[in-house]
Design an enzyme around this catalytic site. Structure first.
Site, short mmCIF file in Angstrom:
data_model
loop_
_atom_site.label_atom_id
_atom_site.label_comp_id
_atom_site.label_asym_id
_atom_site.label_seq_id
_atom_site.Cartn_x
_atom_site.Cartn_y
_atom_site.Cartn_z
N HIS A 307 -1.00 5.32 2.69
CA HIS A 307 -2.06 6.15 3.17
C HIS A 307 -3.11 5.60 1.99
O HIS A 307 -2.76 5.26 0.90
CB HIS A 307 -1.69 7.43 2.40
CG HIS A 307 -2.63 8.48 3.14
ND1 HIS A 307 -3.85 8.83 2.58
CD2 HIS A 307 -2.51 9.27 4.40
CE1 HIS A 307 -4.46 9.69 3.30
NE2 HIS A 307 -3.68 10.16 4.48
N ASP A 364 2.49 11.59 9.34
CA ASP A 364 2.80 11.06 10.78
C ASP A 364 4.15 10.56 10.79
O ASP A 364 4.57 10.54 11.90
CB ASP A 364 1.75 10.15 11.09
CG ASP A 364 0.32 10.84 11.17
OD1 ASP A 364 0.39 11.92 11.65
OD2 ASP A 364 -0.70 10.31 10.97
N1 ACO Z 1 3.59 -1.60 5.82
C1 ACO Z 1 3.94 -2.68 5.02
N2 ACO Z 1 2.82 -3.08 4.32
C2 ACO Z 1 1.88 -2.06 4.03
C3 ACO Z 1 1.71 -0.98 4.72
C4 ACO Z 1 2.81 -0.48 5.60
N3 ACO Z 1 2.64 0.43 6.32
N4 ACO Z 1 0.75 -0.26 4.23
C5 ACO Z 1 0.14 -0.76 3.20
N5 ACO Z 1 0.82 -2.28 2.96
C6 ACO Z 1 0.70 -3.07 2.00
C7 ACO Z 1 -0.53 -3.89 2.44
O1 ACO Z 1 -0.08 -5.14 2.94
C8 ACO Z 1 -1.12 -4.44 0.83
O2 ACO Z 1 -0.21 -5.31 0.37
P1 ACO Z 1 -1.03 -6.38 -0.53
O3 ACO Z 1 -1.37 -5.59 -1.87
O4 ACO Z 1 0.21 -7.00 -0.93
O5 ACO Z 1 -2.16 -7.19 0.19
C9 ACO Z 1 -0.90 -3.06 0.24
O6 ACO Z 1 0.38 -2.46 0.91
C10 ACO Z 1 -2.04 -2.15 0.25
O7 ACO Z 1 -2.36 -1.70 1.59
P2 ACO Z 1 -3.92 -1.70 2.20
O8 ACO Z 1 -4.15 -1.90 3.60
O9 ACO Z 1 -4.98 -2.27 1.31
O10 ACO Z 1 -4.05 -0.10 1.82
P3 ACO Z 1 -5.09 0.80 2.62
O11 ACO Z 1 -5.18 2.04 1.67
O12 ACO Z 1 -6.28 0.24 2.92
O13 ACO Z 1 -4.45 1.45 4.07
C11 ACO Z 1 -3.19 2.44 5.58
C12 ACO Z 1 -3.73 2.60 4.21
C13 ACO Z 1 -4.29 1.99 6.73
C14 ACO Z 1 -2.64 4.10 6.04
C15 ACO Z 1 -1.85 1.26 5.66
O14 ACO Z 1 -1.02 2.09 4.66
C16 ACO Z 1 -1.42 1.28 6.88
O15 ACO Z 1 -1.59 0.46 7.87
N6 ACO Z 1 -0.31 2.16 7.12
C17 ACO Z 1 0.51 2.19 8.50
C18 ACO Z 1 -0.53 2.85 9.52
C19 ACO Z 1 -0.35 4.58 9.07
O16 ACO Z 1 0.94 5.01 8.82
N7 ACO Z 1 -1.41 5.17 9.25
C20 ACO Z 1 -1.36 6.54 9.10
C21 ACO Z 1 -2.35 7.02 7.95
S1 ACO Z 1 -2.25 8.59 7.58
C22 ACO Z 1 -3.20 9.43 8.46
O17 ACO Z 1 -4.10 8.78 9.16
C23 ACO Z 1 -3.29 10.74 8.72
#
Ligand code: ACO
Length: 428
Positions: A307, A364
């Site tokens: 998140h 979610d």
């Molecule tokens: N699976 C695997 N790796 C992940 C995931 C995931 N679901 N989420 C984040 N990471 C990793 C990234 O690759 C990154 O790794 P790194 O540091 O080695 O590059 C690190 O964790 C940080 O991730 P970011 O994308 O920079 O985090 P950000 O805060 O920008 O993104 C997000 C948050 C978009 C929710 C992300 O975690 C994601 O894509 N999750 C899956 C989609 C999801 O479940 N969305 C629902 C959000 S809740 C809502 O809207 C109510």
């Protein structure tokens, strides 16, 4: 004493006030930055460090896993209040008295008809159209039937517009699902409560009287409460920024629905179920998919994990996990998808990659599982999210207009070509 931040550029120092929120959050107030520095701006793609407004609606501390609406803990609201009460709290700032809540409910019921002509618009969509696109369009189409824009300086006009959309939105959402399932449209029953009526409008069969299931309706009520607001997320920021141009409430909400649709935001609950299905089809090997999620060469991400703000267990996920178990045992659901979900959850919670990056299951991850058990088609999941988020969007839109915030218009750093001479087409 108020705090000051100092910025130094090429040896020249500039001072900016630091604003402190009621929970001691600090923000450097850079409103004067561009003017004082001859055009310097800040760059923050994704706005990870940027506060777009001051707001008194929702407080969230992602590090500690705290979420409060108007000061009330989400845990208390989910346990002790119902969705309409929470909607009133978010929109008007205080928990309603019994009389205020009854009036709100009665006024909503009085507005719950949708113009017959709206059906023609719904008919125009193919059955296969994604419900979020349909809902966004229908919300926008409502403007044609309610063309007067809201006078934001009139409390009464604001109240009436709010009641109208709170009333008609669940009808539109339910109709969106019924069209997809080839069911005749249902107009609801004003003797039922808000959430029970929503459930009836979605699930009633033309040849059967509707029977409410308390456990299911309570879980639905909770899900809507948990989704009701989440401060300046992508769709809420969209609602505020569209509204900041003085576009009307319904137009701003329609834009918010489109923002919510994306898989990185509200579309995640649909993406979670599709991911679980895909893993099942591929033999149910959760370890393989954990590996893919961690592989930087692979674009696959574990949907429902991580998140932008919560770097701790999402407090909403904790509550809904309990509801998910209750609904599944009440409905007697045995679903291999759930075993895969539980397997992934356990592996991720114990995996170094996920632990280090503080990637916990988000709300979610579980909401999709409940919706599936309730028999809601997967494409409708994000519509369910929108139904919950409606009061939050309204509250945020109202706050933005009442505070007379300026139009949202970010800046940029231009990185394109410098001035070029125009080349006639025959010489190119
Ligand atoms: N699976 C695997 N790796 C992940 C995931 C995931 N679901 N989420 C984040 N990471 C990793 C990234 O690759 C990154 O790794 P790194 O540091 O080695 O590059 C690190 O964790 C940080 O991730 P970011 O994308 O920079 O985090 P950000 O805060 O920008 O993104 C997000 C948050 C978009 C929710 C992300 O975690 C994601 O894509 N999750 C899956 C989609 C999801 O479940 N969305 C629902 C959000 S809740 C809502 O809207 C109510």
């Amino acid at each position: 004493m108020s705090k000051i931040a100092t910025l130094e550029v090429d040896g020249k120092k500039y001072e900016f006030p630091i604003i402190e929120g009621t929970e001691n959050e600090l923000g450097i107030d850079i409103k004067a930055l561009r003017g004082a520095t001859d055009g310097i701006i800040t760059i923050d793609p994704g706005y990870k460090n940027t506060g777009s407004c001051e707001s008194a609606i929702t407080y969230l501390d992602g590090e500690q896993g705290i979420l409060r609406y108007r000061g009330y803990a989400i845990e208390d609201l989910a346990e002790k209040a119902d969705f309409l009460e929470v909607a009133y709290l978010l929109i008007f700032g205080e928990l309603p008295t019994k009389a205020q809540l009854e009036k709100f409910d009665t006024d909503i019921k009085a507005e719950s008809h949708v113009d017959e002509e709206m059906k023609k618009i719904l008919d125009g969509f193919p059955k296969t159209a994604h419900p979020m696109g349909v809902l966004s369009s229908l919300t926008s189409a409502l403007i044609a039937f309610n063309p007067t824009s809201v006078d934001v300086d009139s409390e009464e006009a604001m109240y009436n517009a709010i009641v109208k959309i709170m009333a008609k939105f669940p009808v539109l959402a339910a109709w969106t699902m019924r069209k997809r399932l080839s069911l005749p449209l249902d107009y609801g029953d004003s003797s039922l409560g808000y959430v029970e009526n929503l459930h009836k409008m979605m699930f009633s069969k033309p040849n059967k009287s509707y029977e409410a299931n308390k456990i299911v309706n309570d879980a639905l009520d909770k899900l809507l409460i948990l989704h009701a607001d989440h401060e300046q997320n992508c769709s809420t920021s969209t609602v505020r920024i569209v509204g900041s141009s003085h576009a009307g409430l319904f137009a701003s909400l329609s834009a918010g629905i489109s923002a919510l649709w994306g898989p990185l935001h509200g579309g995640a609950n649909q993406a979670v179920l599709e991911m679980l299905e895909a893993i099942k089809e591929d033999g149910g090997d959760t370890k393989k998919y954990m590996g893919k999620a961690k592989d930087k060469e692979d674009p696959f991400r574990l949907m429902g994990f991580g998140h932008r703000v919560y770097k701790n267990f999402d407090p909403r996920a904790k509550i809904i996990k309990v509801s998910a178990n209750e609904v599944l045992s009440n409905l007697g659901v045995q679903d291999p998808i759930l075993d895969i979900a539980k397997g992934l959850e356990q592996e991720a919670l114990n995996d170094d990659y996920f632990v280090k990056r503080k990637l916990y299951p988000n709300v979610d991850f579980y909401s999709g599982i409940i919706y599936r058990a309730m028999g809601i088609p997967v494409e409708m999941f994000t519509v369910m999210f929108a139904l919950g988020r409606l009061p939050g969007w309204i509250a945020q839109w109202k706050e933005m207009r009442m505070r007379k915030e300026p139009i949202g218009r970010p800046r940029q750093i231009y990185t394109g070509a410098n001035h070029r001479e125009f080349e006639d087409i025959k010489n190119r």
